[in-house]
Design a protein around this motif. Sequence first.
Motif, PDB file in Angstrom:
ATOM      1  N   ALA A  13     -74.901 -35.128  -1.617  1.00 48.12           N
ATOM      2  CA  ALA A  13     -74.946 -36.389  -0.884  1.00 48.12           C
ATOM      3  C   ALA A  13     -74.605 -36.137   0.579  1.00 48.12           C
ATOM      4  N   VAL A  14     -75.442 -36.669   1.454  1.00 52.99           N
ATOM      5  CA  VAL A  14     -75.280 -36.499   2.898  1.00 52.99           C
ATOM      6  C   VAL A  14     -74.973 -37.858   3.524  1.00 52.99           C
ATOM      7  N   HIS A  15     -74.075 -37.869   4.501  1.00 51.71           N
ATOM      8  CA  HIS A  15     -73.750 -39.068   5.297  1.00 51.71           C
ATOM      9  C   HIS A  15     -72.820 -39.995   4.504  1.00 51.71           C
ATOM     10  N   ILE A  16     -71.567 -39.585   4.438  1.00 43.94           N
ATOM     11  CA  ILE A  16     -70.550 -40.313   3.673  1.00 43.94           C
ATOM     12  C   ILE A  16     -69.408 -40.699   4.598  1.00 43.94           C
ATOM     13  N   HIS A  17     -68.953 -41.955   4.488  1.00 43.75           N
ATOM     14  CA  HIS A  17     -67.861 -42.465   5.320  1.00 43.75           C
ATOM     15  C   HIS A  17     -66.601 -42.673   4.474  1.00 43.75           C
ATOM     16  N   THR A  18     -65.461 -42.596   5.146  1.00 42.05           N
ATOM     17  CA  THR A  18     -64.166 -42.802   4.497  1.00 42.05           C
ATOM     18  C   THR A  18     -63.353 -43.783   5.330  1.00 42.05           C
ATOM     19  N   THR A  19     -62.099 -43.984   4.938  1.00 38.91           N
ATOM     20  CA  THR A  19     -61.217 -44.883   5.684  1.00 38.91           C
ATOM     21  C   THR A  19     -60.851 -44.338   7.066  1.00 38.91           C
ATOM     22  N   GLU A  20     -61.271 -43.114   7.383  1.00 37.23           N
ATOM     23  CA  GLU A  20     -61.047 -42.617   8.748  1.00 37.23           C
ATOM     24  C   GLU A  20     -61.941 -43.327   9.757  1.00 37.23           C
ATOM     25  N   SER A  21     -62.985 -44.025   9.287  1.00 38.17           N
ATOM     26  CA  SER A  21     -63.771 -44.904  10.168  1.00 38.17           C
ATOM     27  C   SER A  21     -64.011 -46.206   9.416  1.00 38.17           C
ATOM     28  N   ASP A  22     -65.240 -46.480   8.987  1.00 36.88           N
ATOM     29  CA  ASP A  22     -65.503 -47.789   8.368  1.00 36.88           C
ATOM     30  C   ASP A  22     -65.801 -47.695   6.873  1.00 36.88           C
ATOM     31  N   GLY A  23     -65.436 -46.596   6.239  1.00 39.29           N
ATOM     32  CA  GLY A  23     -65.494 -46.538   4.786  1.00 39.29           C
ATOM     33  C   GLY A  23     -64.305 -47.255   4.185  1.00 39.29           C
ATOM     34  N   THR A  24     -64.285 -47.371   2.860  1.00 40.40           N
ATOM     35  CA  THR A  24     -63.230 -48.157   2.222  1.00 40.40           C
ATOM     36  C   THR A  24     -62.357 -47.355   1.266  1.00 40.40           C
ATOM     37  N   LYS A  25     -62.576 -46.041   1.184  1.00 38.52           N
ATOM     38  CA  LYS A  25     -61.721 -45.184   0.372  1.00 38.52           C
ATOM     39  C   LYS A  25     -61.361 -43.929   1.163  1.00 38.52           C
TER      40      LYS A  25
END
Length: 347
Positions: A13-25
């Motif tokens: 999987a490519v292009h994953i966000h986390t709570t370090e920006s606008d992800g939620t985990k």
Amino acid sequence: MKKIAGYYNYSGAVHIHTTESDGTKPIEEVIAIGKSAGLDFMMFADHMTLSNRENGHEGIYDKMLVVIGYEHNDEADTHHYLLFESPKVYPNEMTAKEYVKAGADDNALGILAHPDEIRNSLKDYPPYPWHDWTAEGYQGIELWNQMSEWMEKLTHMNKLQMSLSPRKSMVGPTDRILKKWDELNMTKKIVGIAGVDAHEFPVKIGPITIKIFPYKVHFRCLRTHVLLPDKMSSDLEIAKKQLYSAIRDCRCYISNIRWGNADKFEFYAENSMEKVISGGQLSTAKESRLVAKLPSKATLKLVHNGDYILESETANFEYSQLQSGIYRVEAWKGNRGWIFSNHIKIL
């Protein structure tokens, strides 16, 4: 893991966000979800930060490779750009041309994110397209962005239905981005990848809040497959080089695994002297053939220099009327895109 047509196939999987920006985990939780989904690699790209990399989260987790880059954007919040192996986050005031060039100068891998976004039905969710196609130095583009496709089909009327069954909206890359990608590859090698663009966004619908595309759902849809001549190393630095080299060399294809496991897909060109896969080039069309093998029967489409020249319901396909130019294939299950190869060049 077995070799298929001389290469080991790894999907991720490519292009994953986390709570370090606008992800939620946080990244630890997302990595655990990725492992449970059977990913071979994960490529994280939070907005304008490398904090997860700086905090030591790159690594190999029970044979799953985790690499961390970031997503850059200009001051107008357009020209989103995935950067991996950059030494730092580049200044926000840079233009798209400038941060693409900066990444290229630093030998970073650069991929245009959701470059063809078009949507205007919901003003709270504007598009973030790529406009400056004169920029030089990027190596790839997202052909298929999971969140972009979902958002482009979203309206006030279908918001609840789309939120409850987000995977049903998945059809395939747009005709406009496939056309642009083919045009680009006529003059230079540009890899096409799939971006999950995972955030697990909460969306409020009336009195209830629904999480759109939970991470585990994202990881059951779009995959980017890379083809390696050797098994992926257990050494982090070597494994990273293997992954990035495959992407740069276009030894990739993308799939929506909802329509079937695509690990056994093959696409190559050969003659008595040579055999090449996606990203490669054959020195002559004379007495050569293209071969595509699908894991199961589907509608296979052959594309030459951006033109669709053949379509067949099949699981195995050969084509020997080759001319110079670039070839790729698509596999469709009904009206749903399943597999999209990168290009093979015939000289």
